[in-house]
Design a protein around this motif. Sequence first.
Motif: not given
Length: 147
Positions: A55-83
């Motif tokens: 997912m990260v590599v796709n964001a960097l290769r196919h979106t503006r996030s991978g251009r100079p100055g680009g950024r992306f965010a990652v969220e991780v959630r966990r609970d009794a059902a999973g991740v």
Amino acid sequence: MLLAVPVPAEPEAPMYWRREFDGALDQARVVRAFAAHLLAGFPLLDDVLLVLDEMVVNALRHTRSGRPGGRFAVEVRRDAAGVTVTVADEGGPSEPRVRAQGYPCDIAELSECGRGLLTVQALATRWSWTGDARGRTVQALFAARWR
């Protein structure tokens, strides 16, 4: 007399983390380390890390996030059902799509073309995306009980 009784940590307790990263390919390694630390002991950790990397590599290769100055965010959630892992990028001209096996690729891209979301689809319990050319969010759920 006082008796000490150990109380196990409760991995089922809902937890949420969010972190922003610079839009550089070397950040994929940092994202994997971030998630691995947070999800130690999760039975599908290897699958989560592989999917998150795709997912990260796709964001960097196919979106503006991978251009100079680009950024992306990652969220991780966990609970009794999973991740659930989420990557939010800065958007791009195309939409995420799973390419059919055997999709014709340019010979120069043959080793990498079109496999990312096939991997996500194969390993995650379910995945989805929302957004447009201004910003997009891709999410993958892994349903499993903590050990």
